[in-house]
Design a protein around this motif. Structure first.
Motif, PDB file in Angstrom:
ATOM      1  N   ASN A 192     -45.615  -6.284   1.157  1.00 13.28           N
ATOM      2  CA  ASN A 192     -45.993  -5.119   1.963  1.00 13.28           C
ATOM      3  C   ASN A 192     -46.663  -4.038   1.121  1.00 13.28           C
ATOM      4  N   GLY A 193     -47.118  -4.420  -0.067  1.00 16.21           N
ATOM      5  CA  GLY A 193     -47.878  -3.481  -0.890  1.00 16.21           C
ATOM      6  C   GLY A 193     -47.023  -2.481  -1.652  1.00 16.21           C
ATOM      7  N   ILE A 194     -45.700  -2.711  -1.724  1.00 15.02           N
ATOM      8  CA  ILE A 194     -44.824  -1.806  -2.494  1.00 15.02           C
ATOM      9  C   ILE A 194     -44.518  -2.503  -3.813  1.00 15.02           C
ATOM     10  N   SER A 195     -44.831  -1.879  -4.928  1.00 12.50           N
ATOM     11  CA  SER A 195     -44.618  -2.549  -6.212  1.00 12.50           C
ATOM     12  C   SER A 195     -43.133  -2.594  -6.545  1.00 12.50           C
ATOM     13  N   ALA A 196     -42.785  -3.582  -7.353  1.00 15.93           N
ATOM     14  CA  ALA A 196     -41.379  -3.723  -7.779  1.00 15.93           C
ATOM     15  C   ALA A 196     -40.922  -2.446  -8.475  1.00 15.93           C
ATOM     16  N   ARG A 197     -41.799  -1.869  -9.267  1.00 14.35           N
ATOM     17  CA  ARG A 197     -41.436  -0.646  -9.979  1.00 14.35           C
ATOM     18  C   ARG A 197     -41.186   0.500  -9.005  1.00 14.35           C
ATOM     19  N   ASP A 198     -42.023   0.598  -7.966  1.00 15.32           N
ATOM     20  CA  ASP A 198     -41.818   1.677  -6.991  1.00 15.32           C
ATOM     21  C   ASP A 198     -40.520   1.493  -6.213  1.00 15.32           C
ATOM     22  N   PHE A 199     -40.168   0.222  -5.956  1.00 14.07           N
ATOM     23  CA  PHE A 199     -38.944   0.023  -5.172  1.00 14.07           C
ATOM     24  C   PHE A 199     -37.680   0.121  -6.033  1.00 14.07           C
ATOM     25  N   LEU A 200     -37.865   0.080  -7.355  1.00 12.84           N
ATOM     26  CA  LEU A 200     -36.716   0.009  -8.260  1.00 12.84           C
ATOM     27  C   LEU A 200     -35.607   1.034  -7.973  1.00 12.84           C
ATOM     28  N   PRO A 201     -35.927   2.344  -7.847  1.00 12.23           N
ATOM     29  CA  PRO A 201     -34.813   3.289  -7.621  1.00 12.23           C
ATOM     30  C   PRO A 201     -34.048   3.007  -6.337  1.00 12.23           C
ATOM     31  N   HIS A 202     -34.749   2.517  -5.308  1.00 13.90           N
ATOM     32  CA  HIS A 202     -34.070   2.184  -4.047  1.00 13.90           C
ATOM     33  C   HIS A 202     -33.178   0.954  -4.242  1.00 13.90           C
ATOM     34  N   ALA A 203     -33.695  -0.034  -5.018  1.00 12.02           N
ATOM     35  CA  ALA A 203     -32.908  -1.247  -5.284  1.00 12.02           C
ATOM     36  C   ALA A 203     -31.653  -0.901  -6.073  1.00 12.02           C
ATOM     37  N   VAL A 204     -31.809  -0.031  -7.065  1.00 16.14           N
ATOM     38  CA  VAL A 204     -30.652   0.342  -7.893  1.00 16.14           C
ATOM     39  C   VAL A 204     -29.567   0.969  -7.023  1.00 16.14           C
ATOM     40  N   ARG A 205     -29.979   1.850  -6.094  1.00 18.69           N
ATOM     41  CA  ARG A 205     -29.007   2.513  -5.221  1.00 18.69           C
ATOM     42  C   ARG A 205     -28.334   1.493  -4.299  1.00 18.69           C
ATOM     43  N   THR A 206     -29.139   0.620  -3.701  1.00 19.35           N
ATOM     44  CA  THR A 206     -28.593  -0.343  -2.734  1.00 19.35           C
ATOM     45  C   THR A 206     -27.678  -1.352  -3.408  1.00 19.35           C
ATOM     46  N   MET A 207     -28.061  -1.773  -4.622  1.00 18.18           N
ATOM     47  CA  MET A 207     -27.291  -2.844  -5.266  1.00 18.18           C
ATOM     48  C   MET A 207     -26.130  -2.326  -6.099  1.00 18.18           C
ATOM     49  N   ASP A 208     -25.879  -1.024  -6.063  1.00 13.24           N
ATOM     50  CA  ASP A 208     -24.677  -0.495  -6.700  1.00 13.24           C
ATOM     51  C   ASP A 208     -23.519  -0.745  -5.735  1.00 13.24           C
ATOM     52  N   LEU A 209     -22.941  -1.923  -5.841  1.00  7.47           N
ATOM     53  CA  LEU A 209     -21.971  -2.382  -4.842  1.00  7.47           C
ATOM     54  C   LEU A 209     -20.530  -1.992  -5.174  1.00  7.47           C
ATOM     55  N   ARG A 210     -20.346  -1.195  -6.202  1.00  4.09           N
ATOM     56  CA  ARG A 210     -18.988  -0.916  -6.670  1.00  4.09           C
ATOM     57  C   ARG A 210     -18.071  -0.428  -5.540  1.00  4.09           C
TER      58      ARG A 210
END
Ligand code: NDP
Length: 286
Positions: A192-210
């Motif tokens: 969808n045209g979103i780079s992995a680097r741009d999505f990184l902060p969102h991924a970090v937040r979502t995958m903080d499953l603690r």
């Protein structure tokens, strides 16, 4: 002089042999593909020409191979007598049963195996926060504690030689599936045209499953599957959206489809209004 043998020089074995060299150990190395030892030999390691020489050079032998079949293939190159009196620190990953079988097989040849599961990638070897699961004879581990701690800290689990492999495999079960989810999500982002680097902060937040791990663990242990905060039926609807979004993006949907299938089985088993934690029981019955 402190001395150790390292057999198996993939990225992990190389890091381990390097940590021993840095720690002032006399290091003997052997690898099926001899050229992988060149860098270590240049740093002062001794190249064993045969497995027998590698085994007999030191009481302490660290194994870092791809699996226990590889260990069988390596040890078959030496006479059984070369194993007598050795302590094999086997940091090769495989199933708990393979670890238990190896311990019995080695005991018949006068050798002791300490089983281990390393919890860090090669650059983590020799760093203070790194840990390795160990199981097997506690007195043997204590006798070699100083040498083992050159690599990582020790997380001792018990005498059963399969325990280190079991804990390691459970962790890796969680790791691979979570990482596959990350890669899948990044594929949808990229499509969808979103780079992995741009999505990184969102991924970090979502995958903080603690929070979720700590919230669910006592409920799983207690068998408390109340649907007070989440329900499997909600998960099914959510996963259908995920799957359709992936497919509409031209991304393979087999990963979310597999998760959706597990959730649907939860509904079929009568748990639609129960918490996601009831899937633990559904998975165990399969
Ligand atoms: P590699 O796959 O790169 O290294 C495998 C080693 O096994 C090499 O020395 C290879 O020899 C040897 N080998 C494979 N098949 C045979 C065979 N049939 N006969 C003889 N030797 C064989 O793995 P790593 O170094 O990355 O990892 C080693 C172990 O550590 C694995 O069990 C892995 O699961 C575990 N581990 C790895 C981590 C990592 O991030 N890398 C993290 C935590 C654990 P050759 O050079 O000749 O091919």
């Amino acid at each position: 002089m402190k001395s150790v043998t390292v057999i198996g020089l993939g990225p992990m074995g190389q890091a381990m042999a390097g940590a021993y060299l840095d720690g002032g150990y006399e290091v003997t190395v052997w690898n099926r593909t001899p050229a992988r030892a060149d860098g270590l030999v240049a740093r002062g390691a001794r190249r064993a020409e045969t497995v027998e020489t590698a085994l007999t050079a030191n009481e302490l032998v660290v194994l870092s191979l791809i699996d226990y079949d590889a260990m069988d293939a390596v040890l078959a190159r030496a006479p059984g007598s070369a194993l007598a009196g050795r302590t094999l620190v086997n940091l090769t990953s495989d199933t708990p049963d393979r670890a238990r079988q190896a311990v019995a097989w080695l005991a018949g040849r006068g050798a002791v195996q300490i089983s281990g599961g390393v919890q860090v990638p090669p650059p983590g070897i020799g760093t203070p926060e790194a840990m390795t699961y160990y199981s097997g004879q506690k007195d043997v581990i204590e006798r070699h504690r100083t040498a083992l701690e050159v690599l990582t800290g020790i997380e001792y689990l018990g005498e059963d030689p399969g325990l280190a492999a079991l804990y390691y495999q459970i962790g890796i079960d969680m790791f691979w599936t979570a990482l596959a989810g990350y890669l899948h999500g990044q594929a949808v982002a990229e499509a969808n045209g979103i780079s992995a680097r741009d999505f990184l902060p969102h991924a970090v937040r979502t995958m903080d499953l603690r929070y979720f791990l700590e919230f669910y663990a006592p409920r799983i242990t207690a068998g408390d599957h109340a649907g007070d905060v989440d329900r499997i039926s909600m998960g099914v609807a959510s996963l259908e959206h995920v799957l359709r979004t992936a497919q509409a993006s031209g991304v393979d949907g087999s990963l979310p489809a597999a998760v959706l299938e597990i959730f649907r089985q939860g509904v079929t088993a009568g748990h639609g209004q129960d918490s996601l934690t009831s899937l633990v029981g559904v998975l165990r019955r399969r």
